[in-house]
Scaffold this active site. Structure first.
Site, PDB file in Angstrom:
ATOM      1  N   ASN A   9       2.149   2.568   1.824  1.00 39.29           N
ATOM      2  CA  ASN A   9       1.893   1.870   0.554  1.00 39.29           C
ATOM      3  C   ASN A   9       3.241   1.682  -0.141  1.00 39.29           C
ATOM      4  O   ASN A   9       3.800   2.636  -0.678  1.00 39.29           O
ATOM      5  CB  ASN A   9       0.943   2.732  -0.299  1.00 39.29           C
ATOM      6  CG  ASN A   9       0.775   2.186  -1.709  1.00 39.29           C
ATOM      7  OD1 ASN A   9       1.162   1.057  -2.006  1.00 39.29           O
ATOM      8  ND2 ASN A   9       0.198   3.002  -2.581  1.00 39.29           N
ATOM      9  N   TRP A  10       3.725   0.452  -0.095  1.00 40.55           N
ATOM     10  CA  TRP A  10       5.059   0.195  -0.658  1.00 40.55           C
ATOM     11  C   TRP A  10       5.059   0.157  -2.185  1.00 40.55           C
ATOM     12  O   TRP A  10       6.116   0.125  -2.806  1.00 40.55           O
ATOM     13  CB  TRP A  10       5.600  -1.137  -0.124  1.00 40.55           C
ATOM     14  CG  TRP A  10       5.956  -1.105   1.332  1.00 40.55           C
ATOM     15  CD1 TRP A  10       5.808  -0.062   2.213  1.00 40.55           C
ATOM     16  CD2 TRP A  10       6.517  -2.188   2.095  1.00 40.55           C
ATOM     17  NE1 TRP A  10       6.238  -0.421   3.463  1.00 40.55           N
ATOM     18  CE2 TRP A  10       6.685  -1.728   3.425  1.00 40.55           C
ATOM     19  CE3 TRP A  10       6.902  -3.496   1.806  1.00 40.55           C
ATOM     20  CZ2 TRP A  10       7.214  -2.524   4.441  1.00 40.55           C
ATOM     21  CZ3 TRP A  10       7.426  -4.298   2.812  1.00 40.55           C
ATOM     22  CH2 TRP A  10       7.584  -3.811   4.115  1.00 40.55           C
ATOM     23  N   LYS A  11       3.881   0.112  -2.784  1.00 35.16           N
ATOM     24  CA  LYS A  11       3.767   0.010  -4.258  1.00 35.16           C
ATOM     25  C   LYS A  11       4.601  -1.170  -4.770  1.00 35.16           C
ATOM     26  O   LYS A  11       4.728  -2.163  -4.061  1.00 35.16           O
ATOM     27  CB  LYS A  11       4.166   1.334  -4.922  1.00 35.16           C
ATOM     28  CG  LYS A  11       3.437   2.526  -4.310  1.00 35.16           C
ATOM     29  CD  LYS A  11       3.588   3.790  -5.112  1.00 35.16           C
ATOM     30  CE  LYS A  11       2.889   4.934  -4.380  1.00 35.16           C
ATOM     31  NZ  LYS A  11       2.895   6.171  -5.154  1.00 35.16           N
ATOM     32  N   HIS A  97      -6.541   3.583  -5.999  1.00 36.94           N
ATOM     33  CA  HIS A  97      -5.349   4.452  -6.033  1.00 36.94           C
ATOM     34  C   HIS A  97      -5.242   5.074  -7.429  1.00 36.94           C
ATOM     35  O   HIS A  97      -5.557   4.429  -8.435  1.00 36.94           O
ATOM     36  CB  HIS A  97      -4.102   3.632  -5.701  1.00 36.94           C
ATOM     37  CG  HIS A  97      -2.907   4.492  -5.456  1.00 36.94           C
ATOM     38  ND1 HIS A  97      -2.194   5.077  -6.470  1.00 36.94           N
ATOM     39  CD2 HIS A  97      -2.325   4.901  -4.300  1.00 36.94           C
ATOM     40  CE1 HIS A  97      -1.210   5.801  -5.956  1.00 36.94           C
ATOM     41  NE2 HIS A  97      -1.271   5.722  -4.639  1.00 36.94           N
ATOM     42  N   GLU A  99      -2.848   5.531  -9.324  1.00 34.96           N
ATOM     43  CA  GLU A  99      -2.017   4.785 -10.274  1.00 34.96           C
ATOM     44  C   GLU A  99      -2.818   3.650 -10.911  1.00 34.96           C
ATOM     45  O   GLU A  99      -2.621   3.317 -12.083  1.00 34.96           O
ATOM     46  CB  GLU A  99      -0.754   4.264  -9.568  1.00 34.96           C
ATOM     47  CG  GLU A  99       0.192   5.428  -9.260  1.00 34.96           C
ATOM     48  CD  GLU A  99       1.116   5.216  -8.080  1.00 34.96           C
ATOM     49  OE1 GLU A  99       1.226   4.091  -7.574  1.00 34.96           O
ATOM     50  OE2 GLU A  99       1.723   6.219  -7.639  1.00 34.96           O
ATOM     51  N   GLU A 169      -6.062  12.013  -2.185  1.00 41.23           N
ATOM     52  CA  GLU A 169      -4.708  12.116  -2.739  1.00 41.23           C
ATOM     53  C   GLU A 169      -4.736  12.942  -4.019  1.00 41.23           C
ATOM     54  O   GLU A 169      -5.025  12.411  -5.107  1.00 41.23           O
ATOM     55  CB  GLU A 169      -4.180  10.716  -3.060  1.00 41.23           C
ATOM     56  CG  GLU A 169      -4.101   9.811  -1.857  1.00 41.23           C
ATOM     57  CD  GLU A 169      -3.088   8.719  -2.076  1.00 41.23           C
ATOM     58  OE1 GLU A 169      -2.113   8.675  -1.326  1.00 41.23           O
ATOM     59  OE2 GLU A 169      -3.247   7.934  -3.023  1.00 41.23           O
ATOM     60  N   GLY A 175       4.135  11.636  -5.209  1.00 40.50           N
ATOM     61  CA  GLY A 175       5.481  11.344  -5.680  1.00 40.50           C
ATOM     62  C   GLY A 175       6.165  12.521  -6.346  1.00 40.50           C
ATOM     63  O   GLY A 175       7.200  12.368  -6.990  1.00 40.50           O
ATOM     64  N   SER A 215       3.121  13.209  -1.138  1.00 45.24           N
ATOM     65  CA  SER A 215       4.383  13.790  -0.672  1.00 45.24           C
ATOM     66  C   SER A 215       4.347  14.173   0.807  1.00 45.24           C
ATOM     67  O   SER A 215       4.931  15.176   1.210  1.00 45.24           O
ATOM     68  CB  SER A 215       4.787  14.982  -1.538  1.00 45.24           C
ATOM     69  OG  SER A 215       4.960  14.557  -2.884  1.00 45.24           O
ATOM     70  N   GLY A 236       3.429   7.037   0.428  1.00 47.72           N
ATOM     71  CA  GLY A 236       4.116   6.252  -0.585  1.00 47.72           C
ATOM     72  C   GLY A 236       5.612   6.249  -0.324  1.00 47.72           C
ATOM     73  O   GLY A 236       6.124   5.482   0.499  1.00 47.72           O
ATOM     74  N   GLY A 237       6.325   7.137  -1.006  1.00 41.22           N
ATOM     75  CA  GLY A 237       7.787   7.158  -0.954  1.00 41.22           C
ATOM     76  C   GLY A 237       8.371   7.110   0.451  1.00 41.22           C
ATOM     77  O   GLY A 237       9.309   6.350   0.721  1.00 41.22           O
TER      78      GLY A 237
HETATM   79  C1  PEP Z   1       0.667   7.448  -2.752  1.00 40.35           C
HETATM   80  O1  PEP Z   1       1.030   6.993  -3.827  1.00 40.35           O
HETATM   81  O2  PEP Z   1      -0.355   7.004  -2.193  1.00 40.35           O
HETATM   82  C2  PEP Z   1       1.455   8.517  -2.179  1.00 40.35           C
HETATM   83  C3  PEP Z   1       0.887   9.293  -1.304  1.00 40.35           C
HETATM   84  O3  PEP Z   1       2.725   8.629  -2.632  1.00 40.35           O
HETATM   85  P1  PEP Z   1       3.840   9.679  -2.100  1.00 40.35           P
HETATM   86  O4  PEP Z   1       3.749   9.688  -0.602  1.00 40.35           O
HETATM   87  O5  PEP Z   1       5.132   9.119  -2.596  1.00 40.35           O
HETATM   88  O6  PEP Z   1       3.483  10.995  -2.696  1.00 40.35           O
END
Ligand code: PEP
Length: 258
Positions: A9-11, A97, A99, A169, A175, A215, A236-237
């Protein structure tokens, strides 16, 4: 046998050119993905067509969007419909999600409608759930997540459920660099599978893919993916760096088949 999936997920990151460069480096080094495994890349809407032209030629790599609107079409300036997402070649869409839930106040009823729109347009839905820190500290996370799943998905019939992937999640892990332990992830994933079983039966619950997100990185992916009810990751990241994302994909190729 349920699929093991790693989703990037590049956001709201990367210009179109940066996204193309990243997708090219991921695809040029991808190995070991078999019929029971998938990689999904979910770039911003503006990048879908271009990234889709790259993923189209790659076996077991799919395109996903990060959101869609709950209406079929109409006067909703700035919004993107499920049909539009589908027309780019995308096969998946992420719904719910944290966010979106938190910053855009997307509630359970809206997410249920978005899920239906996506399924009506032949998209597969990656449906996210997960508790905030205060809920985890109060040890009421199982009830919290169960409520999200019931409100978001229980209106679907069993046939539709086959096009749902769940992503657990914990918000406190997204993050933050703070990952759920494999025991915490396994406990919640088993609970989620039981919640699905209570409405759709054991076979459906056994077949549904449940991803962990929060993470996840190459250094902890093997341990998380070794849990019997963890079928991959929503990343994500670490999906923004080819080497890290490939490291997580390598972990899913090592994970035992169920
Ligand atoms: C996400 O936002 O779906 C996520 C898992 O982010 P991260 O891997 O950066 O924690």
């Amino acid at each position: 046998m349920r699929k093991k999936i790693v989703v990037g997920n590049w956001k709201m990151n990367l210009t179109l050119q940066e996204g193309i460069t990243l997708a090219e480096s991921i695809l040029s080094s991808l190995t070991g993905i078999d019929d029971n495994r998938q990689v999904v890349i979910a770039p911003p809407f503006t990048h879908l067509t271009a990234i889709g032209s790259l993923t189209k030629g790659a076996a077991h790599v799919h395109l996903g969007a990060q959101n869609c609107n709950d209406n079929a079409s109409g006067a909703y300036t700035g919004e993107i419909s499920a049909a539009m997402v589908k027309s780019t070649g995308a096969e998946y869409v992420i719904i719910g999600h944290s966010e979106r839930r938190e910053y855009y106040k997307e509630d359970d009823a809206l997410l249920a409608r978005k899920t239906s729109q996506a399924l009506d347009n032949n998209l597969k839905v990656i449906f996210c759930c997960g508790e905030p820190l205060e809920v985890r500290e109060a040890e009421t996370q199982n009830d919290y997540v169960e409520k999200q799943i019931k409100a978001g998905l229980y209106h679907l019939d069993g046939a539709h459920l086959r096009n749902i992937v769940l992503a657990y999640e914990p918000i406190w892990a997204i993050g933050t660099g703070r990952t759920a332990t494999s025991a915490q992830a396994q406990e919640m994933h088993a609970h989620i599978r039981a919640v699905i079983a209570s409405q759709y039966g054991k076979d459906a619950a056994n077949d549904i893919t449940i991803l962990y997100g929060g993470s996840c990185k190459p250094s902890n992916a093997d341990e998380l993916f070794a849990c019997p009810d963890v079928d991959g990751g929503l990343i994500g990241g670490a999906s923004l760096k080819a080497e890290e994302f490939l490291g997580i994909i390598a972990a899913i190729t090592r994970a035992q088949k169920q």
